[in-house]
Design an enzyme around this catalytic site. Structure first.
Site, mmCIF file in Angstrom:
data_model
loop_
_atom_site.group_PDB
_atom_site.id
_atom_site.type_symbol
_atom_site.label_atom_id
_atom_site.label_comp_id
_atom_site.label_asym_id
_atom_site.label_seq_id
_atom_site.Cartn_x
_atom_site.Cartn_y
_atom_site.Cartn_z
ATOM 1 N N LEU A 186 0.843 -1.260 0.134
ATOM 2 C CA LEU A 186 0.016 0.056 -0.014
ATOM 3 C C LEU A 186 0.856 1.269 0.226
ATOM 4 C CD1 LEU A 186 -3.046 0.150 -0.313
ATOM 5 C CD2 LEU A 186 -2.460 -1.889 0.754
ATOM 6 N N CYS A 187 2.028 1.189 0.572
ATOM 7 C CA CYS A 187 2.841 2.433 0.428
ATOM 8 C C CYS A 187 3.185 2.795 -1.049
ATOM 9 C CB CYS A 187 4.170 2.183 1.346
ATOM 10 S SG CYS A 187 3.624 1.977 3.130
ATOM 11 N N ASN A 188 3.910 1.855 -1.534
ATOM 12 C CA ASN A 188 3.922 2.048 -3.038
ATOM 13 C C ASN A 188 2.767 2.498 -3.739
ATOM 14 O OD1 ASN A 188 5.704 1.816 -5.644
ATOM 15 N ND2 ASN A 188 3.904 0.383 -6.095
ATOM 16 N N ASN A 189 1.533 1.911 -3.565
ATOM 17 C CA ASN A 189 0.450 2.253 -4.219
ATOM 18 C C ASN A 189 0.079 3.811 -4.058
ATOM 19 O OD1 ASN A 189 -2.798 2.413 -3.734
ATOM 20 N ND2 ASN A 189 -2.360 0.577 -5.073
ATOM 21 N N MET A 239 1.734 6.060 -2.909
ATOM 22 C CA MET A 239 2.713 7.072 -3.582
ATOM 23 C C MET A 239 2.600 7.237 -5.210
ATOM 24 S SD MET A 239 7.017 6.552 -3.317
ATOM 25 C CE MET A 239 7.907 7.819 -4.302
#
Ligand code: PCA
Length: 198
Positions: free
Chosen positions: A141-144, A146
């Protein structure tokens, strides 16, 4: 005064707490350099978090966006260099398990952070806290989030500094997961120093 949207995440997987929640609550309504901080905690759900992020940007029209997530096991505060167009990893908080699909069907493979990540690392270190740039925000989710943020600004042709910082576990989470940890105070200080160089 300029506005900065600061997001964190709710607890997820085996993590009973998420230290980013605490930081966002602590820095909400604070003024850092020229920026008034607007703090928000996002859910950890592939079908929800990215659209919530876009809705927050449309609601607050921030001049900059800094998103935070915990990287359990990392020892340093790590501004992320790049977000990639891929959802993968374990199940999210709604029970959905991604399988390497694209975040945006015809979107670019990746987006570089538009935050001053080198300067951020220097500023955190100047405050006697360890930091380094990370070259992968993962595929969860962090990459998502961002990716969604950078994609939104690109599509809207808006030049607003935005990107992501992964932080280590807090002591509370570190004890639970048996991983390296920092005090909440130092974590918040590192985030403060990052925002101060915008
Ligand atoms: N960290 C996860 C998602 C939520 C969080 O705080 C990640 O690194 O993707």
């Amino acid at each position: 005064m300029k506005k900065l949207l600061l997001t964190g995440f709710a607890p997820f997987l085996d993590n009973p707490v998420n230290p980013t929640t605490n930081i966002v609550e602590q820095l909400h309504n604070q003024v850092i350099s020229d920026y008034a901080v607007i703090g928000h905690v996002l859910t950890v759900e592939f079908q929800q978090s990215g659209s919530d992020m876009v809705r927050l940007i449309e609601t607050y029209d921030p001049d900059a966006v800094v998103s935070l997530g915990v990287a359990v096991g990392r020892r340093l505060v790590t501004p992320e260099r790049i977000a990639i167009n891929c959802n993968d990893g374990p199940i999210d908080n709604r029970g959905y398990k991604p399988a390497g699909e694209k975040i945006v069907e015809n979107g670019p493979d990746g987006y570089f952070s538009t935050l001053p990540i080198q300067h951020m690392v220097q500023n955190i270190k100047k405050a006697n806290l360890p930091a380094e740039i990370s070259n992968t925000a993962g595929t969860y989710l962090c990459n998502n989030v961002m990716y969604h943020t950078l994609h939104y600004f690109k599509e809207q042709k808006l030049h607003r500094p935005s990107g992501f910082i992964h932080i280590p576990a807090s002591h509370e989470l570190g004890l639970e997961r048996n991983v390296p940890s920092w005090s909440n105070e130092d974590l918040a200080k590192a985030v403060w120093e990052s925002i101060a160089c915008l």
